[in-house]
Design an enzyme around this catalytic site. Sequence first.
Site, short mmCIF file in Angstrom:
data_model
loop_
_atom_site.label_atom_id
_atom_site.label_comp_id
_atom_site.label_asym_id
_atom_site.label_seq_id
_atom_site.Cartn_x
_atom_site.Cartn_y
_atom_site.Cartn_z
N THR A 89 -8.31 -6.11 2.07
CA THR A 89 -7.46 -5.64 0.99
C THR A 89 -6.02 -5.95 1.37
O THR A 89 -5.76 -6.69 2.32
CB THR A 89 -7.67 -4.12 0.74
N VAL A 121 -9.52 -7.61 -5.70
CA VAL A 121 -8.26 -8.21 -5.24
C VAL A 121 -7.33 -7.09 -4.84
O VAL A 121 -7.20 -6.08 -5.53
CB VAL A 121 -7.61 -9.06 -6.36
N CYS A 122 -6.67 -7.28 -3.69
CA CYS A 122 -5.67 -6.31 -3.22
C CYS A 122 -6.32 -4.93 -3.12
O CYS A 122 -7.43 -4.79 -2.62
CB CYS A 122 -4.46 -6.36 -4.16
N THR A 123 -5.63 -3.89 -3.60
CA THR A 123 -6.16 -2.54 -3.47
C THR A 123 -7.23 -2.21 -4.49
O THR A 123 -7.69 -1.07 -4.57
CB THR A 123 -5.02 -1.50 -3.56
#
Length: 247
Positions: free
Chosen positions: A125, A105-107
Amino acid sequence: MIPPDTHLQIGSLLFEGLDQIDLTGPFEVLSRVPNSTYRVYAPSLDPVRDVRGLRILPDATLAEAPRLDVLHVPGGQGQEALMRDAAVLGWIRDQAAGAGHVLSVCTGALLLGAAGLLVGRRATTYWNAVHLLPFFGAEPVDERVVIDRDADGRTWVFAAGVTAGIDGALRLAAALRGDEAAQAIQLGMQYAPEPPFDSGTPRTAPPAIVAQARAAAADLTARREATARAIAAERGIRPPEPASVTR
Protein backbone atom coordinates in the site's frame (compact mmCIF):
# COMPACT_ATOMS: atom_id res chain seq x y z
CA MET A 1 -5.58 -15.41 -19.15
CA ILE A 2 -9.36 -15.34 -19.55
CA PRO A 3 -10.74 -16.52 -22.93
CA PRO A 4 -11.06 -13.46 -25.21
CA ASP A 5 -14.71 -14.20 -26.01
CA THR A 6 -15.63 -13.92 -22.31
CA HIS A 7 -17.07 -10.48 -21.66
CA LEU A 8 -15.75 -8.88 -18.47
CA GLN A 9 -17.56 -6.61 -16.03
CA ILE A 10 -14.99 -4.25 -14.48
CA GLY A 11 -15.94 -1.87 -11.69
CA SER A 12 -14.20 0.75 -9.55
CA LEU A 13 -15.30 2.06 -6.17
CA LEU A 14 -15.73 5.84 -5.95
CA PHE A 15 -15.90 7.76 -2.66
CA GLU A 16 -15.45 11.22 -1.25
CA GLY A 17 -11.85 12.23 -0.64
CA LEU A 18 -10.19 9.54 -2.74
CA ASP A 19 -7.04 10.35 -4.68
CA GLN A 20 -8.24 10.69 -8.25
CA ILE A 21 -5.12 9.11 -9.76
CA ASP A 22 -5.83 5.98 -7.71
CA LEU A 23 -9.02 5.84 -9.77
CA THR A 24 -8.14 7.47 -13.08
CA GLY A 25 -4.71 5.88 -13.53
CA PRO A 26 -6.15 2.35 -13.55
CA PHE A 27 -9.16 3.67 -15.49
CA GLU A 28 -6.85 4.55 -18.39
CA VAL A 29 -5.81 0.89 -18.48
CA LEU A 30 -8.93 -1.02 -17.48
CA SER A 31 -11.27 0.94 -19.75
CA ARG A 32 -9.14 -0.27 -22.69
CA VAL A 33 -9.31 -3.99 -21.83
CA PRO A 34 -10.80 -5.74 -24.88
CA ASN A 35 -14.35 -7.12 -24.64
CA SER A 36 -15.18 -5.52 -21.32
CA THR A 37 -17.54 -3.04 -19.72
CA TYR A 38 -16.03 -0.60 -17.25
CA ARG A 39 -18.13 1.38 -14.74
CA VAL A 40 -17.57 3.49 -11.63
CA TYR A 41 -19.80 2.77 -8.61
CA ALA A 42 -20.46 4.88 -5.51
CA PRO A 43 -22.85 4.81 -2.54
CA SER A 44 -25.04 7.40 -4.31
CA LEU A 45 -25.22 9.18 -7.64
CA ASP A 46 -24.06 12.45 -6.11
CA PRO A 47 -20.78 13.86 -7.45
CA VAL A 48 -17.80 13.47 -5.15
CA ARG A 49 -14.66 15.52 -4.77
CA ASP A 50 -11.25 13.96 -4.66
CA VAL A 51 -8.70 14.98 -2.04
CA ARG A 52 -7.66 17.97 -4.18
CA GLY A 53 -11.19 19.05 -5.07
CA LEU A 54 -11.68 17.45 -8.49
CA ARG A 55 -15.34 16.58 -9.03
CA ILE A 56 -16.11 13.07 -10.31
CA LEU A 57 -19.47 11.53 -11.20
CA PRO A 58 -20.27 7.84 -10.68
CA ASP A 59 -21.95 5.76 -13.36
CA ALA A 60 -24.23 3.96 -10.93
CA THR A 61 -24.76 3.18 -7.26
CA LEU A 62 -23.24 0.25 -5.41
CA ALA A 63 -26.66 -1.40 -5.30
CA GLU A 64 -26.90 -1.19 -9.10
CA ALA A 65 -23.58 -2.89 -9.77
CA PRO A 66 -23.71 -6.29 -11.47
CA ARG A 67 -21.60 -9.20 -10.34
CA LEU A 68 -18.12 -7.91 -11.19
CA ASP A 69 -15.35 -9.97 -12.72
CA VAL A 70 -12.77 -7.34 -11.75
CA LEU A 71 -13.05 -5.15 -8.64
CA HIS A 72 -10.87 -2.05 -8.29
CA VAL A 73 -10.60 -0.34 -4.90
CA PRO A 74 -8.69 2.99 -4.90
CA GLY A 75 -7.41 4.84 -1.85
CA GLY A 76 -6.73 8.35 -0.64
CA GLN A 77 -7.39 10.29 2.53
CA GLY A 78 -11.13 9.62 2.29
CA GLN A 79 -10.46 5.94 2.87
CA GLU A 80 -10.33 6.48 6.62
CA ALA A 81 -13.99 7.60 6.73
CA LEU A 82 -15.06 4.25 5.22
CA MET A 83 -13.17 1.94 7.57
CA ARG A 84 -16.33 1.45 9.67
CA ASP A 85 -18.89 1.86 6.88
CA ALA A 86 -20.77 -1.43 6.96
CA ALA A 87 -22.54 -0.86 3.64
CA VAL A 88 -19.39 -0.07 1.66
CA LEU A 89 -17.31 -2.78 3.33
CA GLY A 90 -20.10 -5.29 2.76
CA TRP A 91 -20.21 -4.37 -0.92
CA ILE A 92 -16.45 -4.77 -1.22
CA ARG A 93 -16.61 -8.13 0.55
CA ASP A 94 -19.49 -9.39 -1.60
CA GLN A 95 -17.98 -8.25 -4.89
CA ALA A 96 -14.54 -9.62 -4.03
CA ALA A 97 -16.10 -13.00 -3.25
CA GLY A 98 -17.42 -13.27 -6.80
CA ALA A 99 -14.68 -11.47 -8.71
CA GLY A 100 -11.85 -13.39 -10.28
CA HIS A 101 -9.49 -10.43 -9.92
CA VAL A 102 -9.20 -7.70 -7.28
CA LEU A 103 -6.99 -4.60 -7.63
CA SER A 104 -6.27 -2.23 -4.76
CA VAL A 105 -4.33 0.99 -5.14
CA CYS A 106 -2.68 2.95 -2.34
CA THR A 107 -4.74 2.83 0.87
CA GLY A 108 -7.49 0.98 -0.91
CA ALA A 109 -5.65 -2.00 0.59
CA LEU A 110 -6.70 -0.79 4.05
CA LEU A 111 -10.33 -0.90 2.93
CA LEU A 112 -9.80 -4.51 1.87
CA GLY A 113 -8.29 -5.08 5.29
CA ALA A 114 -11.26 -3.50 7.05
CA ALA A 115 -13.49 -5.82 5.02
CA GLY A 116 -11.51 -8.78 6.37
CA LEU A 117 -9.93 -9.71 3.05
CA LEU A 118 -6.20 -9.40 3.79
CA VAL A 119 -5.65 -12.20 6.31
CA GLY A 120 -2.73 -14.34 5.18
CA ARG A 121 -2.04 -12.29 2.07
CA ARG A 122 1.12 -10.63 0.80
CA ALA A 123 0.23 -7.02 0.07
CA THR A 124 1.47 -3.48 -0.32
CA THR A 125 0.00 0.00 0.00
CA TYR A 126 1.10 3.63 0.24
CA TRP A 127 4.58 3.96 1.76
CA ASN A 128 3.34 5.86 4.81
CA ALA A 129 0.73 3.21 5.59
CA VAL A 130 2.47 -0.06 4.69
CA HIS A 131 3.34 -0.65 8.36
CA LEU A 132 -0.39 -0.96 9.10
CA LEU A 133 -0.97 -4.02 6.93
CA PRO A 134 -0.11 -6.56 9.68
CA PHE A 135 -2.97 -5.18 11.79
CA PHE A 136 -5.24 -6.72 9.15
CA GLY A 137 -3.39 -10.03 9.06
CA ALA A 138 -1.37 -9.29 5.92
CA GLU A 139 2.34 -9.64 5.21
CA PRO A 140 3.60 -6.23 4.02
CA VAL A 141 5.88 -6.34 1.01
CA ASP A 142 7.97 -3.33 -0.01
CA GLU A 143 7.37 -3.52 -3.76
CA ARG A 144 5.56 -1.29 -6.24
CA VAL A 145 3.16 -4.08 -7.25
CA VAL A 146 2.47 -7.27 -5.29
CA ILE A 147 0.43 -10.16 -6.68
CA ASP A 148 -1.17 -12.76 -4.43
CA ARG A 149 -3.23 -15.72 -5.68
CA ASP A 150 -5.81 -17.94 -4.03
CA ALA A 151 -5.91 -21.68 -4.49
CA ASP A 152 -9.08 -21.27 -6.58
CA GLY A 153 -7.25 -18.98 -9.02
CA ARG A 154 -8.53 -15.61 -7.79
CA THR A 155 -5.84 -12.98 -8.33
CA TRP A 156 -5.20 -10.09 -5.95
CA VAL A 157 -3.11 -7.21 -7.29
CA PHE A 158 -1.89 -4.66 -4.75
CA ALA A 159 -0.35 -1.44 -6.06
CA ALA A 160 1.56 0.93 -3.82
CA GLY A 161 0.85 4.65 -3.77
CA VAL A 162 -1.01 6.67 -6.41
CA THR A 163 0.86 6.29 -9.73
CA ALA A 164 1.67 2.64 -8.94
CA GLY A 165 -1.95 1.96 -9.83
CA ILE A 166 -1.05 2.26 -13.51
CA ASP A 167 1.61 -0.43 -13.12
CA GLY A 168 -0.75 -2.65 -11.18
CA ALA A 169 -3.52 -2.21 -13.75
CA LEU A 170 -1.17 -3.12 -16.59
CA ARG A 171 -0.15 -6.27 -14.74
CA LEU A 172 -3.85 -7.01 -14.28
CA ALA A 173 -4.60 -6.37 -17.97
CA ALA A 174 -1.92 -8.91 -18.87
CA ALA A 175 -3.51 -11.46 -16.54
CA LEU A 176 -6.92 -10.81 -18.12
CA ARG A 177 -6.07 -10.64 -21.84
CA GLY A 178 -2.39 -11.54 -22.21
CA ASP A 179 0.87 -9.65 -22.46
CA GLU A 180 0.32 -8.39 -26.01
CA ALA A 181 -3.00 -6.79 -25.08
CA ALA A 182 -1.39 -5.11 -22.07
CA GLN A 183 1.52 -3.91 -24.20
CA ALA A 184 -0.90 -2.42 -26.73
CA ILE A 185 -2.69 -0.59 -23.92
CA GLN A 186 0.62 0.73 -22.59
CA LEU A 187 1.60 1.97 -26.04
CA GLY A 188 -1.79 3.61 -26.54
CA MET A 189 -1.26 5.50 -23.29
CA GLN A 190 2.37 6.26 -24.21
CA TYR A 191 3.21 5.15 -20.69
CA ALA A 192 6.99 5.43 -20.59
CA PRO A 193 7.73 7.44 -17.43
CA GLU A 194 10.99 9.35 -17.11
CA PRO A 195 10.67 11.16 -13.75
CA PRO A 196 12.86 14.24 -13.38
CA PHE A 197 13.87 13.28 -9.83
CA ASP A 198 14.65 10.02 -8.08
CA SER A 199 12.37 11.00 -5.22
CA GLY A 200 9.46 8.62 -5.62
CA THR A 201 10.05 6.43 -2.56
CA PRO A 202 11.30 7.04 0.99
CA ARG A 203 14.43 5.07 0.10
CA THR A 204 15.43 7.42 -2.72
CA ALA A 205 13.99 10.79 -1.70
CA PRO A 206 16.18 13.20 0.31
CA PRO A 207 15.75 12.57 4.05
CA ALA A 208 14.53 16.13 4.64
CA ILE A 209 11.77 15.66 2.04
CA VAL A 210 10.70 12.38 3.63
CA ALA A 211 10.60 14.01 7.06
CA GLN A 212 8.44 16.85 5.73
CA ALA A 213 6.01 14.40 4.13
CA ARG A 214 5.74 12.33 7.30
CA ALA A 215 5.15 15.44 9.41
CA ALA A 216 2.46 16.73 7.06
CA ALA A 217 0.59 13.42 7.26
CA ALA A 218 1.21 12.74 10.96
CA ASP A 219 -2.38 13.33 12.13
CA LEU A 220 -3.90 11.18 9.39
CA THR A 221 -1.32 8.45 9.96
CA ALA A 222 -2.13 8.43 13.68
CA ARG A 223 -5.86 8.12 12.95
CA ARG A 224 -5.24 5.30 10.52
CA GLU A 225 -3.11 3.46 13.05
CA ALA A 226 -5.70 3.88 15.80
CA THR A 227 -8.37 2.43 13.50
CA ALA A 228 -6.12 -0.42 12.43
CA ARG A 229 -5.23 -1.27 16.03
CA ALA A 230 -8.90 -1.28 17.04
CA ILE A 231 -9.85 -3.59 14.17
CA ALA A 232 -6.94 -5.90 14.96
CA ALA A 233 -8.01 -6.08 18.61
CA GLU A 234 -11.59 -6.91 17.65
CA ARG A 235 -10.41 -9.72 15.39
CA GLY A 236 -7.79 -11.09 17.75
CA ILE A 237 -4.94 -10.25 15.37
CA ARG A 238 -1.59 -9.63 17.05
CA PRO A 239 0.69 -7.83 14.59
CA PRO A 240 4.44 -7.75 15.27
CA GLU A 241 5.73 -4.73 17.15
CA PRO A 242 7.01 -2.86 15.28
CA ALA A 243 5.37 -4.17 12.12
CA SER A 244 7.96 -5.67 9.78
CA VAL A 245 8.05 -5.20 6.02
CA THR A 246 9.35 -7.81 3.58
CA ARG A 247 11.63 -6.49 0.87
